[in-house]
Motif scaffolding. Sequence first.
Motif, mmCIF file in Angstrom:
data_model
loop_
_atom_site.group_PDB
_atom_site.id
_atom_site.type_symbol
_atom_site.label_atom_id
_atom_site.label_comp_id
_atom_site.label_asym_id
_atom_site.label_seq_id
_atom_site.Cartn_x
_atom_site.Cartn_y
_atom_site.Cartn_z
ATOM 1 N N THR A 373 0.845 -1.288 -0.076
ATOM 2 C CA THR A 373 0.077 0.090 -0.103
ATOM 3 C C THR A 373 0.844 1.210 0.043
ATOM 4 O OG1 THR A 373 -0.239 -0.066 2.402
ATOM 5 C CG2 THR A 373 -1.908 -1.245 1.186
ATOM 6 N N GLN A 374 2.325 1.130 0.152
ATOM 7 C CA GLN A 374 3.101 2.197 0.359
ATOM 8 C C GLN A 374 3.693 2.505 -0.954
ATOM 9 O OE1 GLN A 374 3.022 4.359 2.830
ATOM 10 N NE2 GLN A 374 1.674 2.791 3.668
ATOM 11 N N LEU A 375 3.353 1.685 -2.034
ATOM 12 C CA LEU A 375 4.011 1.669 -3.399
ATOM 13 C C LEU A 375 3.966 2.741 -3.902
ATOM 14 C CD1 LEU A 375 6.151 -0.364 -4.702
ATOM 15 C CD2 LEU A 375 4.051 -1.215 -5.910
ATOM 16 N N SER A 376 5.016 3.506 -4.568
ATOM 17 C CA SER A 376 4.767 4.536 -5.366
ATOM 18 C C SER A 376 5.208 4.438 -6.984
ATOM 19 C CB SER A 376 5.544 5.785 -4.977
ATOM 20 O OG SER A 376 5.839 6.824 -5.596
ATOM 21 N N PRO A 388 -6.632 -10.106 -16.998
ATOM 22 C CA PRO A 388 -7.344 -8.867 -16.883
ATOM 23 C C PRO A 388 -6.607 -8.267 -15.575
ATOM 24 C CG PRO A 388 -8.866 -10.625 -15.861
ATOM 25 C CD PRO A 388 -7.525 -11.216 -16.416
ATOM 26 N N ILE A 389 -6.549 -6.945 -15.423
ATOM 27 C CA ILE A 389 -5.588 -6.611 -14.223
ATOM 28 C C ILE A 389 -6.604 -5.631 -13.611
ATOM 29 C CG2 ILE A 389 -3.547 -6.457 -15.715
ATOM 30 C CD1 ILE A 389 -3.238 -3.644 -15.260
ATOM 31 N N GLN A 394 -6.687 -1.121 -6.969
ATOM 32 C CA GLN A 394 -7.338 -0.203 -5.947
ATOM 33 C C GLN A 394 -6.818 -0.039 -4.604
ATOM 34 O OE1 GLN A 394 -11.161 -2.236 -6.201
ATOM 35 N NE2 GLN A 394 -10.503 -3.970 -4.850
ATOM 36 N N ASN A 395 -5.977 -0.982 -4.330
ATOM 37 C CA ASN A 395 -5.348 -0.737 -2.998
ATOM 38 C C ASN A 395 -4.090 0.090 -3.164
ATOM 39 O OD1 ASN A 395 -7.140 -2.419 -1.997
ATOM 40 N ND2 ASN A 395 -5.396 -4.063 -1.446
ATOM 41 N N LEU A 396 -3.331 0.179 -4.289
ATOM 42 C CA LEU A 396 -2.117 0.931 -4.535
ATOM 43 C C LEU A 396 -2.349 2.463 -4.892
ATOM 44 C CD1 LEU A 396 -0.308 -1.612 -6.840
ATOM 45 C CD2 LEU A 396 -0.521 -1.465 -4.286
ATOM 46 N N GLN A 419 -8.969 5.863 -10.756
ATOM 47 C CA GLN A 419 -8.907 6.157 -9.232
ATOM 48 C C GLN A 419 -7.434 6.549 -8.602
ATOM 49 O OE1 GLN A 419 -11.977 6.452 -7.841
ATOM 50 N NE2 GLN A 419 -12.513 5.896 -10.064
ATOM 51 N N LEU A 420 -6.476 6.405 -9.484
ATOM 52 C CA LEU A 420 -5.155 6.666 -8.924
ATOM 53 C C LEU A 420 -4.679 8.013 -9.058
ATOM 54 C CD1 LEU A 420 -3.229 3.576 -10.556
ATOM 55 C CD2 LEU A 420 -4.145 3.818 -8.086
ATOM 56 N N LYS A 421 -5.326 9.017 -8.177
ATOM 57 C CA LYS A 421 -5.186 10.177 -7.944
ATOM 58 C C LYS A 421 -3.778 11.071 -8.066
ATOM 59 C CE LYS A 421 -9.780 10.662 -8.316
ATOM 60 N NZ LYS A 421 -10.353 10.881 -9.859
#
Length: 673
Positions: A373-376, A388-389, A394-396, A419-421
């Motif tokens: 979850t900290q992955l940048s 399919p990915i 949604q967690n990243l 959703q990856l703002k």
Amino acid sequence: MEPYSLFQFMFIISLVCSPSLFHVLVTSTSISSRPPLCHGDERSSLLQFKKSLFIIDEEACVLNDPFAYPKIESWNVRGEQTSTDCCLWDGVECDVITGHVIGIDLSSSCLFGSINSSSSLFHLVQLSKLNLAWNHFNYSHIPSSFGYLSKLTSLNLSGSFFSGQIPSNISDLSVLSSLDLSMNDKLKLENPDFISLVQNLTSIEVLHLNSVDISSTVPDILANSSFLASLDLKDCGLYGKFPTRILQLPKLDNLRLSNNPNLEGHLPQFYFNSPLRLLSLSNTSFSGELPASIGNLNSLIHLYLGGCKFTGRFPSSLGNLTKLEVISLSLNSFDAQNASSLLWVGKMTKLTSLDLNAANLYGEIPSSLANLTQLSVLYLAINLLTGPILSLLQNLTQLTVLELSSNRFHGQIPKSIFQLKNLEDLNLHTNEFNGIVELDMFLNLKKLQAFDLSYNNISLLVNSSSNATFQKFSFIGLGLCNLMEFPYFLRHQDKLEFLDLSNNNIGGQIPKWFFNISTDTLMFLNLQNNFLTSFEGNQVVFLWDKLCEIHLDNNMLQASLPLPPSSIEVYSIGGNNFTGEISPSFCNLTSLHVFVVDDNNLSGKLPSYFQDQTRKNEERKRRQTQKLNILAKIANVGDICENLRIRVSDSDMGKREGIGWTGMYYKKLVIQG
């Protein structure tokens, strides 16, 4: 309360009756506790050093540190805000007992000029610490007089534009524990050589020679440096076998050897509780399998092994490295592995950057990656990943870079991407995504600066009223996206460096506004394989000052040859209806090395420059000494040819070095570390 003794009572009475005695006692106490003033001769030496060929240079000030400022401006003996005590001057440290100057820190101090061997700096023989990093010494040589400062324990001259040979008597500084000469790429280490430099530095703890031209092997004697904690030999031209025992030194916590492609070595067996926190071997010739004992490096935070020659499989013990924040295993020779074997990655919950580009992976991405979850930064390009990915996306939510190009992902582009703002760079180039995609979905990612959707099976729906006036991109790849017209939002782009609209269905004129986008920044433009017919307004000069590559091949363009800017390296417009002569002005394009104009209707005289290149390259071809770079095919050989057809082309067109982003231009993969 206990009663006063007779002695205490008499002492108090004496103070009351004799105030002068009290004053003497207080004054003597203050004098004994006050630090001594600096020595006059050392103050004079500092002032002379300030005056010696140094000027405050604005460019040097902001070179690498926005917080840089001229510290020596406080070095003065006059003025309301200055002091005659040099121990109070900015960047000066004095011994609290003797008052001698023992430390000078003028890092990032806006200095410009040079230091000669007679500089008053070398009169400060009590110096133990000297830091002149991140100034501009105008490529002058490091003075040999540094060897006179025999008490130096720390010397930092990094990033300060020195050049030439490192003086031999640096090795005479036998008490030196920290030496940093890094980021001076004009420095070299020949005489003394590497062995001569380090053999006397028996107390060395920090040795940073990053970017210094060493061009030698790494001496075995370094493996005896039991105090060594940080060794940085990145980009030094090293070769031969690296002494493996250095990797096992008991205090080593930082080792950088990257960008030495001829440096060979292998990883040893690692012991428990190694202090190693950073290991960078990227772009070297280290080889062999990763030992299972790599999992013993439980202090490791950064691991860069990209671009090496490692083989075998990823050991599952990598999952023990739970403190890791950055790991790069890209571009090696690992065995093919199912991505499901990457379960160990899910244990590295502190990871901010994961680089598995070209890691010989296949299959579906394991769901355990959703734990990161900290992955940048996530690099998974150039594998055979499928499926399919990406419900995991949604967690990243911290992702800023997502690189998935050159895989076999299929299905629709998942809505979770939108959703990856925090997303800044998105690369989905060369996959099997399909369906209709609304461009506005990407334009709504307000931090997005670069995106590539090229070479999938998508149809891009462009809203003509889209207004991206306030969103500026540097990189846009929309090749093979079933576009029917130039996207309207492009007219507001003034920061673009790369634009690919190739292999679409764009027809008619190239609009006049198109030639005014990003005129100060655009370097690459690809419009090949469309149905373009002409330039609106008969545009015959390209206005992009920094343009390096332009591809207009296989359209239906009718015009005279447009003249590119002097920066052009690749000019490819074959398969059109261009007419007229090749202007002699093309001969002035000194950077041009690929020139493709075949399958047009050109006529007239071939400029002498291209005739010369033709003869030279035909000779090279006959001798078979190198690949043909420039070839001219002329229908009727002679100084003047009718129905002239010319092809000047690169034999490796479309196979340019590196792999990545899009089209016939490939952005080189960045090997971290």
